[in-house]
Design an enzyme around this catalytic site. Structure first.
Site, PDB file in Angstrom:
ATOM      1  N   GLN A 123      -7.928  -0.556   3.203  1.00  0.00           N
ATOM      2  CA  GLN A 123      -8.778  -1.142   4.244  1.00  0.00           C
ATOM      3  C   GLN A 123     -10.064  -1.780   3.708  1.00  0.00           C
ATOM      4  O   GLN A 123     -10.769  -2.441   4.462  1.00  0.00           O
ATOM      5  CB  GLN A 123      -9.144  -0.075   5.293  1.00  0.00           C
ATOM      6  CG  GLN A 123      -7.999   0.299   6.226  1.00  0.00           C
ATOM      7  CD  GLN A 123      -7.606  -0.822   7.188  1.00  0.00           C
ATOM      8  OE1 GLN A 123      -8.414  -1.676   7.546  1.00  0.00           O
ATOM      9  NE2 GLN A 123      -6.349  -0.836   7.599  1.00  0.00           N
TER      10      GLN A 123
ATOM     11  N   THR B   6      12.278  -7.211 -10.546  1.00  0.00           N
ATOM     12  CA  THR B   6      11.870  -8.584 -10.838  1.00  0.00           C
ATOM     13  C   THR B   6      10.518  -8.869 -10.189  1.00  0.00           C
ATOM     14  O   THR B   6      10.294  -8.502  -9.036  1.00  0.00           O
ATOM     15  CB  THR B   6      12.930  -9.566 -10.283  1.00  0.00           C
ATOM     16  OG1 THR B   6      14.187  -9.240 -10.889  1.00  0.00           O
ATOM     17  CG2 THR B   6      12.566 -11.012 -10.570  1.00  0.00           C
TER      18      THR B   6
ATOM     19  N   GLY C 212       0.813  -1.216   0.000  1.00  0.00           N
ATOM     20  CA  GLY C 212       0.000   0.000   0.000  1.00  0.00           C
ATOM     21  C   GLY C 212       0.848   1.267   0.000  1.00  0.00           C
ATOM     22  O   GLY C 212       0.535   2.234  -0.703  1.00  0.00           O
ATOM     23  N   THR C 213       1.908   1.256   0.768  1.00  0.00           N
ATOM     24  CA  THR C 213       2.756   2.450   0.865  1.00  0.00           C
ATOM     25  C   THR C 213       3.363   2.800  -0.484  1.00  0.00           C
ATOM     26  O   THR C 213       3.339   3.961  -0.914  1.00  0.00           O
ATOM     27  CB  THR C 213       3.868   2.220   1.914  1.00  0.00           C
ATOM     28  OG1 THR C 213       3.243   1.951   3.172  1.00  0.00           O
ATOM     29  CG2 THR C 213       4.781   3.427   2.032  1.00  0.00           C
TER      30      THR C 213
ATOM     31  N   ASN D 124      -8.473   3.610   8.389  1.00  0.00           N
ATOM     32  CA  ASN D 124      -7.902   2.471   9.108  1.00  0.00           C
ATOM     33  C   ASN D 124      -8.101   2.551  10.621  1.00  0.00           C
ATOM     34  O   ASN D 124      -8.023   1.553  11.307  1.00  0.00           O
ATOM     35  CB  ASN D 124      -6.413   2.335   8.786  1.00  0.00           C
ATOM     36  CG  ASN D 124      -5.670   3.641   8.892  1.00  0.00           C
ATOM     37  OD1 ASN D 124      -5.999   4.605   8.192  1.00  0.00           O
ATOM     38  ND2 ASN D 124      -4.696   3.718   9.761  1.00  0.00           N
TER      39      ASN D 124
ATOM     40  N   SER E  50      -3.388  -3.549  -0.710  1.00  0.00           N
ATOM     41  CA  SER E  50      -2.261  -4.261  -0.106  1.00  0.00           C
ATOM     42  C   SER E  50      -2.694  -5.640   0.365  1.00  0.00           C
ATOM     43  O   SER E  50      -3.692  -5.782   1.069  1.00  0.00           O
ATOM     44  CB  SER E  50      -1.751  -3.442   1.086  1.00  0.00           C
ATOM     45  OG  SER E  50      -0.751  -4.164   1.761  1.00  0.00           O
ATOM     46  N   ALA E  51      -1.926  -6.683  -0.030  1.00  0.00           N
ATOM     47  CA  ALA E  51      -2.351  -8.075   0.221  1.00  0.00           C
ATOM     48  C   ALA E  51      -2.428  -8.430   1.705  1.00  0.00           C
ATOM     49  O   ALA E  51      -3.297  -9.202   2.106  1.00  0.00           O
ATOM     50  CB  ALA E  51      -1.405  -9.038  -0.499  1.00  0.00           C
ATOM     51  N   HIS E  52      -1.539  -7.861   2.529  1.00  0.00           N
ATOM     52  CA  HIS E  52      -1.515  -8.330   3.925  1.00  0.00           C
ATOM     53  C   HIS E  52      -2.694  -7.821   4.744  1.00  0.00           C
ATOM     54  O   HIS E  52      -2.871  -8.192   5.900  1.00  0.00           O
ATOM     55  CB  HIS E  52      -0.179  -7.995   4.610  1.00  0.00           C
ATOM     56  CG  HIS E  52       0.004  -6.571   5.042  1.00  0.00           C
ATOM     57  ND1 HIS E  52      -0.255  -6.161   6.334  1.00  0.00           N
ATOM     58  CD2 HIS E  52       0.437  -5.477   4.384  1.00  0.00           C
ATOM     59  CE1 HIS E  52       0.031  -4.865   6.444  1.00  0.00           C
ATOM     60  NE2 HIS E  52       0.445  -4.421   5.275  1.00  0.00           N
TER      61      HIS E  52
ATOM     62  N   CYS F 126       1.545   4.953  20.826  1.00  0.00           N
ATOM     63  CA  CYS F 126       2.329   4.456  21.956  1.00  0.00           C
ATOM     64  C   CYS F 126       3.650   3.866  21.505  1.00  0.00           C
ATOM     65  O   CYS F 126       4.576   3.733  22.285  1.00  0.00           O
ATOM     66  CB  CYS F 126       1.540   3.400  22.718  1.00  0.00           C
ATOM     67  SG  CYS F 126       1.101   1.979  21.732  1.00  0.00           S
TER      68      CYS F 126
HETATM   69  C1  PLP Z   1      -1.890  -0.577   5.998  1.00  0.00           C
HETATM   70  C2  PLP Z   1      -2.289   0.623   5.252  1.00  0.00           C
HETATM   71  C3  PLP Z   1      -1.436   1.190   4.285  1.00  0.00           C
HETATM   72  C4  PLP Z   1      -0.036   0.695   4.054  1.00  0.00           C
HETATM   73  O1  PLP Z   1       0.011  -0.541   3.388  1.00  0.00           O
HETATM   74  P1  PLP Z   1       1.367  -1.384   3.434  1.00  0.00           P
HETATM   75  O2  PLP Z   1       1.144  -2.516   2.486  1.00  0.00           O
HETATM   76  O3  PLP Z   1       1.525  -1.848   4.850  1.00  0.00           O
HETATM   77  O4  PLP Z   1       2.476  -0.489   2.996  1.00  0.00           O
HETATM   78  C5  PLP Z   1      -1.900   2.270   3.567  1.00  0.00           C
HETATM   79  N1  PLP Z   1      -3.124   2.786   3.774  1.00  0.00           N
HETATM   80  C6  PLP Z   1      -3.971   2.270   4.691  1.00  0.00           C
HETATM   81  C7  PLP Z   1      -5.325   2.862   4.845  1.00  0.00           C
HETATM   82  C8  PLP Z   1      -3.582   1.173   5.459  1.00  0.00           C
HETATM   83  O5  PLP Z   1      -4.432   0.682   6.365  1.00  0.00           O
END
Ligand code: PLP
Length: 386
Positions: free
Chosen positions: A179, A237, A71-72, A151, A199-201, A325
């Site tokens: 999100q 790659t 995502g970043t 988020n 973002s996949a995670h 925190c």
């Molecule tokens: C987690 C998140 C990101 C960042 O994604 P990454 O894959 O961890 O770099 C960006 N935007 C939102 C709203 C997120 O929740």
């Protein structure tokens, strides 16, 4: 000890099926997807299959998807790539006060290079008013970027409406949908977006892989320079195992999302209903219905989120708080301040987010223990008198 994970908005576990789908691409099928011999071609096919799955999920064309490292990177790619591609047209970008740091920080960086940024505020629910976006538009505006769902407080923005305004004015529109993808329906045409980050995670896939949707014909300067991968739009790659994992994760979400969302909405609403009967002076943050199915955010008066977090951790429960925190600053969340919470209330905030493996019992366990912790902490708090 029990271990209960209630922080799915931070990251999700990988679905075991995702891991199984990825496995062959580490050893037997390890080839470079850009190579023309069969090792490469089997990897290439896997990458393109994942691209097809993702495109179809988003209502996009496969050639409109560029895989990234997450995502970043997708957000940086879109913001920096637009500023550079459109510098002759203008230098003004509109965004909101509640974006993720992967939007606000690249924008800060661009501001140092002369880009003008307008920050649009939100109401007490965290909602952006499309009219405010409209009013912020100038003849130098090149991009509008508004997150799909927040988020922290889970509020879902009127993206389609804002997209309509952007379209009428001929301005590119980006949404950070990290999100929402995999959790609620996301369709690039219905949302009227030109760019979309994911973002996949955050949807049971692996960390370190994501994608940027780029509507056909949109101008965007590449972010990573090097080889000619991704139709010359992003060098490096192909991360074959990661991309395969993303594809599998999206396939699973496609099949399970609807059912999961309704189960999670029930858990969410149970928390919202029961917490106030067990704890005095709790306040919910975000919109009551325009919110993610798996997000509950609330403030508990007179105590610190960090103290609650540590006490919950002793019971094996993991969730998040509204103050930073982990960082050295004790500044409360910019999102909670933006919806008008005073500092001391923002400091007493918790974010509970759940997902595929959350059970009814987990929420019951949380509901059983949180009131006891709150009672203990309040008894020690100089601010509280019962
Ligand atoms: C987690 C998140 C990101 C960042 O994604 P990454 O894959 O961890 O770099 C960006 N935007 C939102 C709203 C997120 O929740």
């Amino acid at each position: 000890m029990k271990r209960i994970y209630l922080d799915y908005a931070a990251t999700t576990p990988c679905d075991p099926e995702v891991v199984r789908a990825m496995e062959p691409y580490f050893f037997e099928k390890f080839g470079n997807a850009s190579s023309i011999y069969s090792f490469g071609q089997e990897a290439k096919k896997a990458v393109e299959d994942a691209r097809d799955l993702l495109a179809s999920f988003l209502g996009a064309k496969p050639e409109e998807i560029v895989f990234t490292s997450g995502g970043t990177e997708s957000n940086n790619f879109c913001l920096q790539g637009s500023a550079s591609a459109l510098e002759k047209k203008g230098n003004h970008i509109i965004t909101t006060v509640i974006e993720h740091h992967s939007i606000s920080e690249p924008l800060r960086f661009l501001q140092e290079k002369g880009v003008k940024v307008s920050l649009v505020g939100v109401d007490k629910y965290g909602l952006v008013n499309p009219d405010d976006i409209k009013k912020a538009i100038t003849d130098k505006t090149i991009l509008i970027s508004v997150m799909h769902a927040n988020n922290e407080i889970g509020v879902i923005q009127p993206i389609a409406e804002i997209g309509k305004i952007a379209k009428e004015k001929g301005i590119y529109f980006h949404t950070d949908a990290v999100q929402t993808v995999g959790h609620i329906p996301v369709n690039v045409d219905e949302l009227n977006v030109d760019f979309l980050s994911l973002s996949a995670h955050k949807f049971y896939g692996p960390k370190g892989v994501g994608a940027l949707y780029i509507r056909k014909g949109s101008r965007l300067t590449r972010f990573l320079h090097g080889g000619d991968q991704e139709r010359n739009r992003r060098a490096s790659t192909y991360n074959t195992p990661g991309i395969v994992g993303l594809g599998k994760a999206i396939e699973l979400c496609r099949d399970k999302m609807k059912e999961e969302a309704s189960f999670q909405t029930a858990l969410r609403d149970k928390l919202i209903k029961e917490l106030p009967s067990k704890i005095a002076e709790v306040y919910f943050n975000g919109h009551p219905v325009k919110r993610l199915p798996n997000n509950v955010n609330f403030s508990i008066k007179y105590i610190e989120g960090e103290s609650i977090l540590l006490n919950l951790d002793l019971l094996g429960i993991a969730c998040s708080t509204g103050s930073a925190c982990t960082s050295s600053s004790l500044e409360p969340s910019h999102v909670l301040l933006a919806i008008g919470l005073p500092h001391e209330i923002a400091h007493g905030s918790l974010r509970i987010t759940f997902g595929r493996w959350t059970k009814n019992e987990d929420i019951d366990y949380f509901l059983e223990h949180l009131p006891k912790i709150v009672q203990k902490l309040r008894a020690m708090s100089p601010l509280y008198s019962s």
